[in-house]
Write an enzyme that holds these catalytic residues in place. Structure first.
Site, PDB file in Angstrom:
ATOM      1  N   LYS A   1     -25.758  -2.194  30.022  1.00  0.00           N
ATOM      2  CA  LYS A   1     -26.031  -2.842  28.729  1.00  0.00           C
ATOM      3  C   LYS A   1     -27.022  -3.999  28.897  1.00  0.00           C
ATOM      4  CE  LYS A   1     -21.693  -4.003  27.753  1.00  0.00           C
ATOM      5  NZ  LYS A   1     -20.990  -3.532  28.961  1.00  0.00           N
TER       6      LYS A   1
ATOM      7  N   ARG B   1     -21.762 -12.826  39.792  1.00  0.00           N
ATOM      8  CA  ARG B   1     -20.713 -13.203  38.851  1.00  0.00           C
ATOM      9  C   ARG B   1     -19.358 -13.204  39.546  1.00  0.00           C
ATOM     10  NH1 ARG B   1     -21.680  -9.722  33.435  1.00  0.00           N
ATOM     11  NH2 ARG B   1     -19.403  -9.768  33.568  1.00  0.00           N
TER      12      ARG B   1
ATOM     13  N   ARG C   1     -16.137  -6.152  20.956  1.00  0.00           N
ATOM     14  CA  ARG C   1     -15.353  -5.487  21.995  1.00  0.00           C
ATOM     15  C   ARG C   1     -13.980  -5.062  21.492  1.00  0.00           C
ATOM     16  NH1 ARG C   1     -18.098  -8.149  26.577  1.00  0.00           N
ATOM     17  NH2 ARG C   1     -17.502  -7.206  28.526  1.00  0.00           N
TER      18      ARG C   1
ATOM     19  N   ARG D   1     -23.881  -5.926  42.192  1.00  0.00           N
ATOM     20  CA  ARG D   1     -24.780  -6.561  41.217  1.00  0.00           C
ATOM     21  C   ARG D   1     -25.001  -8.054  41.476  1.00  0.00           C
ATOM     22  NH1 ARG D   1     -23.330  -5.560  34.973  1.00  0.00           N
ATOM     23  NH2 ARG D   1     -21.436  -6.756  35.355  1.00  0.00           N
TER      24      ARG D   1
ATOM     25  N   ARG E   1     -11.046  -5.094  33.802  1.00  0.00           N
ATOM     26  CA  ARG E   1     -12.118  -4.994  32.810  1.00  0.00           C
ATOM     27  C   ARG E   1     -12.231  -3.568  32.266  1.00  0.00           C
ATOM     28  NH1 ARG E   1     -16.887  -7.324  36.152  1.00  0.00           N
ATOM     29  NH2 ARG E   1     -18.144  -7.064  34.284  1.00  0.00           N
TER      30      ARG E   1
END
Ligand code: AMP
Length: 218
Positions: free
Chosen positions: A13, A161, A88, A127, A172
């Site tokens: 996203k 993160r 969400r 990431r 998540r």
């Protein structure tokens, strides 16, 4: 154009939203980024959100709805936006409908990035981003051309993160299937949903999104 990009954590996203900013001058509205900024600034909302974010749980609806409502009042969103990470939950989606109607900013479409769960854990695990400009990198799939130097802005500082780890990822993903996936049916029923194969390369995904945007305009 006013869009939502929908998909589980790690679906791409943020990457695709950044491209839409560069290519179409849209404003990226990422509640995750806004909450991380608030947490870094140590505001009361940021402090409350940080504990939940670090464990991979959703922040209360009221908090994110307020944040997005205020952000939608800023003049830059008039040039078009891409919502990334909001809504969400069904409650957030309903609130968004009301806010957009009230502010005269109707949605053009919702793009779902469909991705296999196994790939998500792998993608999120590797990431990291440029600390200065936010460009997204990955240990295996997208390293900077020169090691340690951001391709976009030349910075030498990168960050990861706190919630991008295998343990938090389970929470998540659970939150996505429990609270966010009902939005697929919600927007499908409204005739707004377009699905794109999020397993393809970022370039192919971007091309598919361009096609969808062409259809939405037409
Ligand atoms: P993201 O950057 O979109 O992956 O969001 C990171 C974290 O911020 C999420 O795991 C949640 O804890 C929180 N968050 C971001 N957006 C929302 C939202 N719309 N509703 C609830 N929590 C959110």
């Amino acid at each position: 154009m006013r869009l939502i990009i929908l998909g589980p954590p790690g679906a791409g996203k943020g990457t695709q939203a950044q491209r839409l900013v560069e290519k179409h001058g849209l404003v990226q509205l990422s509640t995750g980024d806004m909450l991380r900024d608030a947490a870094a600034a140590g505001t009361p909302v940021g402090k409350q959100a940080k504990a939940l974010m670090d464990q991979g749980s959703l922040v209360p609806d009221e908090v994110v709805i307020n944040i997005i409502s205020e952000r939608l009042d800023e003049p830059d969103v008039r040039k078009g936006f891409v919502l990334d990470g909001f809504p969400r939950t069904l409650k957030q989606a309903d609130a968004l409908e009301g806010l957009l109607a009230e502010k005269g900013l109707p949605l053009d479409g919702v793009i779902l990035l469909a991705v296999d769960d196994d790939a998500l854990v792998e993608r999120v695990g590797g990431r990291y981003t440029c600390a200065k400009c936010g460009e997204i990198y990955h240990d295996a799939n997208k390293k900077p051309a020169v090691e340690g130097v951001c391709d976009v802005c030349g910075s030498h500082e990168f960050k990861r993160r706190a919630d991008d780890n295998a343990e938090t990822m389970r929470t998540r993903l659970h939150a996505f299937y429990k609270d966010t996936s009902p939005l697929v049916g919600y927007y499908y029923a409204k005739g707004r949903l377009r699905t794109v194969d999020g397993m393809a390369t970022p370039e192919k995904v971007a091309a598919a999104i361009e096609d969808v945007m062409g259809e939405l305009k037409g």
